[in-house]
Design a protein around this motif. Structure first.
Motif, mmCIF file in Angstrom:
data_model
loop_
_atom_site.group_PDB
_atom_site.id
_atom_site.type_symbol
_atom_site.label_atom_id
_atom_site.label_comp_id
_atom_site.label_asym_id
_atom_site.label_seq_id
_atom_site.Cartn_x
_atom_site.Cartn_y
_atom_site.Cartn_z
ATOM 1 N N PRO A 121 0.810 -1.225 0.000
ATOM 2 C CA PRO A 121 0.000 0.000 0.000
ATOM 3 C C PRO A 121 0.840 1.269 0.000
ATOM 4 C CG PRO A 121 -0.910 -1.580 1.542
ATOM 5 C CD PRO A 121 0.395 -2.137 1.087
ATOM 6 N N LEU A 122 1.938 1.272 0.745
ATOM 7 C CA LEU A 122 2.816 2.446 0.751
ATOM 8 C C LEU A 122 3.443 2.664 -0.619
ATOM 9 C CD1 LEU A 122 4.634 2.043 4.199
ATOM 10 C CD2 LEU A 122 3.030 3.830 3.550
ATOM 11 N N TYR A 123 3.767 1.580 -1.298
ATOM 12 C CA TYR A 123 4.325 1.717 -2.653
ATOM 13 C C TYR A 123 3.309 2.336 -3.598
ATOM 14 C CZ TYR A 123 6.058 0.515 -7.271
ATOM 15 O OH TYR A 123 6.464 0.584 -8.582
ATOM 16 N N LYS A 128 1.558 7.127 -6.670
ATOM 17 C CA LYS A 128 0.619 8.191 -7.026
ATOM 18 C C LYS A 128 1.222 9.574 -6.788
ATOM 19 C CE LYS A 128 -3.761 5.761 -6.464
ATOM 20 N NZ LYS A 128 -4.183 6.008 -7.866
ATOM 21 N N VAL A 129 2.012 9.699 -5.717
ATOM 22 C CA VAL A 129 2.645 10.984 -5.410
ATOM 23 C C VAL A 129 3.844 11.239 -6.309
ATOM 24 C CG1 VAL A 129 3.757 12.329 -3.567
ATOM 25 C CG2 VAL A 129 1.831 10.839 -3.031
ATOM 26 N N THR A 134 13.019 7.286 -4.643
ATOM 27 C CA THR A 134 13.649 8.495 -4.119
ATOM 28 C C THR A 134 13.924 8.304 -2.626
ATOM 29 O OG1 THR A 134 11.578 9.608 -3.488
ATOM 30 C CG2 THR A 134 12.363 9.915 -5.765
ATOM 31 N N PHE A 135 14.700 9.204 -2.070
ATOM 32 C CA PHE A 135 14.986 9.192 -0.640
ATOM 33 C C PHE A 135 13.709 9.253 0.182
ATOM 34 C CE2 PHE A 135 15.471 11.860 3.149
ATOM 35 C CZ PHE A 135 16.406 11.146 3.879
ATOM 36 N N TRP A 136 12.729 10.043 -0.261
ATOM 37 C CA TRP A 136 11.510 10.277 0.514
ATOM 38 C C TRP A 136 10.629 9.037 0.584
ATOM 39 C CZ3 TRP A 136 12.310 14.409 3.137
ATOM 40 C CH2 TRP A 136 13.075 15.441 2.586
ATOM 41 N N SER A 137 10.710 8.164 -0.395
ATOM 42 C CA SER A 137 9.864 6.969 -0.387
ATOM 43 C C SER A 137 10.217 6.033 0.758
ATOM 44 C CB SER A 137 9.990 6.221 -1.723
ATOM 45 O OG SER A 137 11.312 5.749 -1.917
ATOM 46 N N VAL A 138 11.451 6.085 1.246
ATOM 47 C CA VAL A 138 11.865 5.277 2.388
ATOM 48 C C VAL A 138 11.824 6.098 3.670
ATOM 49 C CG1 VAL A 138 13.776 3.938 3.383
ATOM 50 C CG2 VAL A 138 13.316 3.825 0.926
#
Length: 274
Positions: A121-123, A128-129, A134-138
């Motif tokens: 779900p986070l992926y 969508k964002v 990227t660094f922010w995804s983790v």
């Protein structure tokens, strides 16, 4: 149980914890040939510095890029997450609002959900964002720590007396000033405890970076060493690199625990209430 039985169980627990680390220390000092031809808990020449040099040279020094990534993910993520978590726990403990306990029940429900179940779900949300790979995804997902909120509420009730807060408000301090100047210093042991839990969890985080990242330059140590281990099936020298890299990856955890353990000493608020 008798004292002897308790001591035996403690010794078994210590051995269970230390034996893998001891083997890792011995194995990191061996050459590739000695690694497979000598007993695990024995020295056979001292090649630790040569192994570290091989780790540093592999992939143009990518290992230390992974090291820096892990420090940023775990250090910065744990610091921000712990601060937000302490504020939430303090608010749940000291304030009253509509449906507070029901909201806290949702927080406890979040404790029961394993982090691996939320990776997909986070992926999808990150996709969508537009922040996948990227660094922010983790970094952003690790800022949420439901267990830390629960722990912060429990520790806030024990570390922050209501009388001290009332005294600060009587002196004209606002809520933010009361929290920053009075409550937060009292909650420093709670902050450090939550920080250590979160730092360890983020440092060892594997599945979320595996799902989110495809750029090797953004890998944390856990994912980078996993990639080397897979190459070890075709190139055995990678096994030695993984072992030495694993030993180096333990160092920050040891430093953090040793340097912050003094804050676990109880009683920072002892004597604050007459």
């Amino acid at each position: 149980m008798s004292r002897a039985t308790v001591n035996v169980l403690l010794i078994i627990s210590v051995l269970y914890t230390l034996l893998p680390l001891t083997w890792l220390l011995f194995a990191s000092t061996k050459s590739l040939s000695d690694l497979y031809s000598t007993p695990g808990f024995s020295f056979a020449g001292f090649n630790l510095f040569e192994n570290i040099g091989a780790v540093a040279q592999e992939g143009g020094g990518v290992f230390f890029r992974w090291y820096l990534n892990s420090v940023l993910y775990a250090g910065l993520g744990a610091a921000v997450s712990s601060f937000v978590t302490v504020m939430c726990g303090y608010a749940f403990d000291k304030y009253s609002w509509f449906a507070k306990e029901k909201m806290f029940g949702l927080v406890l429900l979040g404790v029961l959900v394993p982090t691996t179940a939320t990776a997909v779900p986070l992926y999808l949300l990150a996709s969508k964002v537009g922040v996948v790979n990227t660094f922010w995804s983790v970094f952003v997902p690790v800022l949420v720590h439901p267990f830390g909120v629960y722990l912060a509420r429990v520790l806030s009730s024990g570390y922050v007396p209501g009388e001290v807060l009332e005294a600060a408000r009587s002196d004209g301090a606002g809520e933010l000033r009361t929290f920053a100047s009075v409550a937060l210093p009292m909650l420093l042991p709670a902050y450090v405890t939550i920080f250590l839990f979160q730092f360890t969890a983020i440092w060892n985080n594997f599945f979320l970076p595996l799902v989110m990242l495809s750029d090797q330059r953004l890998y944390p140590l856990s994912l980078g060493l996993y990639g080397w281990e897979k190459q070890g099936h075709a190139f055995p020298e990678f096994h030695s690199l993984v072992i030495t890299g694993s030993l180096l990856s333990v160092v920050p955890l040891l430093l953090v625990f040793v340097s912050l353990q003094r804050f676990w000493k109880a009683g920072m608020t002892a004597g604050s209430v007459k």
